[in-house]
Write a protein that holds these residues in place. Structure first.
Motif, PDB file in Angstrom:
ATOM      1  N   ARG A 136      95.751 -35.145  14.631  1.00 54.08           N
ATOM      2  CA  ARG A 136      95.247 -34.121  15.554  1.00 54.08           C
ATOM      3  C   ARG A 136      94.586 -33.035  14.715  1.00 54.08           C
ATOM      4  NH1 ARG A 136      97.827 -29.583  17.376  1.00 54.08           N
ATOM      5  NH2 ARG A 136      99.817 -30.413  16.664  1.00 54.08           N
ATOM      6  N   ILE A 137      93.271 -32.892  14.849  1.00 53.85           N
ATOM      7  CA  ILE A 137      92.516 -31.931  14.048  1.00 53.85           C
ATOM      8  C   ILE A 137      92.811 -30.517  14.535  1.00 53.85           C
ATOM      9  CG2 ILE A 137      90.204 -31.210  13.313  1.00 53.85           C
ATOM     10  CD1 ILE A 137      91.145 -34.013  12.298  1.00 53.85           C
ATOM     11  N   ILE A 138      93.126 -29.629  13.573  1.00 57.88           N
ATOM     12  CA  ILE A 138      93.458 -28.251  13.936  1.00 57.88           C
ATOM     13  C   ILE A 138      92.564 -27.216  13.250  1.00 57.88           C
ATOM     14  CG2 ILE A 138      95.867 -28.735  14.501  1.00 57.88           C
ATOM     15  CD1 ILE A 138      96.578 -27.601  11.666  1.00 57.88           C
ATOM     16  N   ASP A 139      91.836 -27.630  12.196  1.00 56.17           N
ATOM     17  CA  ASP A 139      91.053 -26.655  11.434  1.00 56.17           C
ATOM     18  C   ASP A 139      90.081 -27.417  10.534  1.00 56.17           C
ATOM     19  OD1 ASP A 139      90.163 -24.233  10.443  1.00 56.17           O
ATOM     20  OD2 ASP A 139      92.051 -23.660   9.491  1.00 56.17           O
ATOM     21  N   THR A 140      89.318 -26.667   9.756  1.00 51.56           N
ATOM     22  CA  THR A 140      88.415 -27.249   8.773  1.00 51.56           C
ATOM     23  C   THR A 140      88.709 -26.593   7.430  1.00 51.56           C
ATOM     24  OG1 THR A 140      86.711 -27.585  10.438  1.00 51.56           O
ATOM     25  CG2 THR A 140      85.995 -27.603   8.150  1.00 51.56           C
ATOM     26  N   MET A 141      88.945 -27.426   6.399  1.00 50.61           N
ATOM     27  CA  MET A 141      89.183 -26.885   5.053  1.00 50.61           C
ATOM     28  C   MET A 141      87.861 -26.418   4.449  1.00 50.61           C
ATOM     29  SD  MET A 141      92.373 -27.106   4.831  1.00 50.61           S
ATOM     30  CE  MET A 141      92.587 -26.533   3.159  1.00 50.61           C
ATOM     31  N   LEU A 142      86.874 -27.285   4.502  1.00 53.53           N
ATOM     32  CA  LEU A 142      85.488 -27.014   4.109  1.00 53.53           C
ATOM     33  C   LEU A 142      84.634 -27.786   5.103  1.00 53.53           C
ATOM     34  CD1 LEU A 142      85.539 -27.706   0.246  1.00 53.53           C
ATOM     35  CD2 LEU A 142      85.544 -25.468   1.333  1.00 53.53           C
ATOM     36  N   GLU A 143      83.360 -27.488   5.154  1.00 55.26           N
ATOM     37  CA  GLU A 143      82.495 -28.235   6.065  1.00 55.26           C
ATOM     38  C   GLU A 143      82.612 -29.737   5.781  1.00 55.26           C
ATOM     39  OE1 GLU A 143      77.813 -28.722   7.239  1.00 55.26           O
ATOM     40  OE2 GLU A 143      78.462 -26.858   6.283  1.00 55.26           O
TER      41      GLU A 143
ATOM     42  N   ALA B 145      84.681 -29.754  -4.466  1.00 50.40           N
ATOM     43  CA  ALA B 145      85.223 -29.741  -3.097  1.00 50.40           C
ATOM     44  C   ALA B 145      86.751 -29.799  -3.077  1.00 50.40           C
ATOM     45  CB  ALA B 145      84.633 -30.884  -2.269  1.00 50.40           C
ATOM     46  N   LEU B 146      87.353 -30.692  -3.839  1.00 52.54           N
ATOM     47  CA  LEU B 146      88.820 -30.809  -3.818  1.00 52.54           C
ATOM     48  C   LEU B 146      89.478 -29.581  -4.449  1.00 52.54           C
ATOM     49  CD1 LEU B 146      89.420 -34.581  -4.629  1.00 52.54           C
ATOM     50  CD2 LEU B 146      89.521 -33.423  -2.408  1.00 52.54           C
ATOM     51  N   VAL B 147      88.870 -29.043  -5.478  1.00 57.17           N
ATOM     52  CA  VAL B 147      89.384 -27.812  -6.100  1.00 57.17           C
ATOM     53  C   VAL B 147      89.386 -26.701  -5.053  1.00 57.17           C
ATOM     54  CG1 VAL B 147      88.929 -26.018  -7.827  1.00 57.17           C
ATOM     55  CG2 VAL B 147      88.723 -28.451  -8.439  1.00 57.17           C
ATOM     56  N   ARG B 148      88.297 -26.577  -4.306  1.00 58.38           N
ATOM     57  CA  ARG B 148      88.196 -25.524  -3.281  1.00 58.38           C
ATOM     58  C   ARG B 148      89.203 -25.737  -2.168  1.00 58.38           C
ATOM     59  NH1 ARG B 148      82.290 -25.733  -1.698  1.00 58.38           N
ATOM     60  NH2 ARG B 148      82.865 -24.097  -0.240  1.00 58.38           N
ATOM     61  N   VAL B 149      89.454 -26.996  -1.785  1.00 60.04           N
ATOM     62  CA  VAL B 149      90.450 -27.287  -0.748  1.00 60.04           C
ATOM     63  C   VAL B 149      91.837 -26.836  -1.220  1.00 60.04           C
ATOM     64  CG1 VAL B 149      91.691 -29.150   0.430  1.00 60.04           C
ATOM     65  CG2 VAL B 149      89.192 -29.133   0.420  1.00 60.04           C
ATOM     66  N   VAL B 150      92.209 -27.206  -2.448  1.00 58.22           N
ATOM     67  CA  VAL B 150      93.532 -26.828  -2.967  1.00 58.22           C
ATOM     68  C   VAL B 150      93.633 -25.305  -3.124  1.00 58.22           C
ATOM     69  CG1 VAL B 150      95.119 -27.021  -4.920  1.00 58.22           C
ATOM     70  CG2 VAL B 150      93.965 -29.061  -4.018  1.00 58.22           C
ATOM     71  N   GLU B 151      92.563 -24.653  -3.570  1.00 58.69           N
ATOM     72  CA  GLU B 151      92.579 -23.191  -3.653  1.00 58.69           C
ATOM     73  C   GLU B 151      92.857 -22.581  -2.286  1.00 58.69           C
ATOM     74  OE1 GLU B 151      89.502 -22.482  -7.402  1.00 58.69           O
ATOM     75  OE2 GLU B 151      88.737 -22.386  -5.356  1.00 58.69           O
ATOM     76  N   ARG B 152      92.245 -23.140  -1.259  1.00 59.38           N
ATOM     77  CA  ARG B 152      92.443 -22.607   0.100  1.00 59.38           C
ATOM     78  C   ARG B 152      93.889 -22.839   0.570  1.00 59.38           C
ATOM     79  NH1 ARG B 152      89.328 -23.826   5.678  1.00 59.38           N
ATOM     80  NH2 ARG B 152      90.628 -22.404   6.874  1.00 59.38           N
ATOM     81  N   ILE B 153      94.449 -24.033   0.267  1.00 56.38           N
ATOM     82  CA  ILE B 153      95.829 -24.336   0.648  1.00 56.38           C
ATOM     83  C   ILE B 153      96.785 -23.348  -0.010  1.00 56.38           C
ATOM     84  CG2 ILE B 153      97.704 -26.014   0.372  1.00 56.38           C
ATOM     85  CD1 ILE B 153      95.497 -28.220   0.653  1.00 56.38           C
ATOM     86  N   ARG B 154      96.511 -23.020  -1.256  1.00 57.38           N
ATOM     87  CA  ARG B 154      97.431 -22.175  -2.037  1.00 57.38           C
ATOM     88  C   ARG B 154      97.130 -20.690  -1.944  1.00 57.38           C
ATOM     89  NH1 ARG B 154      98.747 -25.990  -7.285  1.00 57.38           N
ATOM     90  NH2 ARG B 154      99.928 -27.505  -6.075  1.00 57.38           N
ATOM     91  N   ALA B 155      96.124 -20.325  -1.196  1.00 58.26           N
ATOM     92  CA  ALA B 155      95.735 -18.910  -1.091  1.00 58.26           C
ATOM     93  C   ALA B 155      96.793 -18.119  -0.312  1.00 58.26           C
ATOM     94  CB  ALA B 155      94.382 -18.784  -0.401  1.00 58.26           C
TER      95      ALA B 155
END
Length: 124
Positions: free
Chosen positions: A78-85, A114-124
């Motif tokens: 179930r999609i709830i958000d977008t990590m990056l476009e 892209a994956l670095v930015r996703v993990v940065e967002r998760i850990r922000a």
């Protein structure tokens, strides 16, 4: 509490994915990345998901995502958000990973970081 534990499965053979994983390993060596053929990796991925505590899952490559979700007896994401476009964040529905956050990405998609930015967002 420390950093969220992240488990990522990569079954895409695309050079874009390989470059993204290499960048991720340099930036976040503690993120667990499993890679290889879809069916084999999916079995290991599902075992780890069911045996250990993870905060966020990542599935890169469509065949592997289907295989992993099948092994976990999940019925949907179930999609709830977008990590990056182009990189949605969802919640696993059903099975051994029910309720767990998961992001997905097509193998050949995204910038090298892209994956670095996703993990940065998760850990922000």
């Amino acid at each position: 509490i420390g950093s969220p534990r992240i488990l990522i499965q990569v079954t895409s053979l695309n050079p874009v994915s390989r470059a993204q994983v290499a960048r991720l390993a340099e930036a976040f060596p503690d993120v667990v990345v499993l890679s290889g053929r879809a069916e084999q990796v999916a079995e290991t991925f599902a075992d780890l998901v069911e045996r250990e505590k993870w905060d966020v899952l990542g599935l890169i490559g469509g065949d592997g995502a289907r295989a992993a979700l099948g092994r976990l007896d999940a019925s949907a994401i179930r999609i709830i958000d977008t990590m990056l476009e182009g990189i949605p964040l969802g919640i696993v529905v059903g099975g051994g990973a029910n309720g767990m956050p998961v992001f997905t990405k097509a193998g050949g998609f995204g910038a090298e970081d892209a994956l670095v930015r996703v993990v940065e967002r998760i850990r922000a």
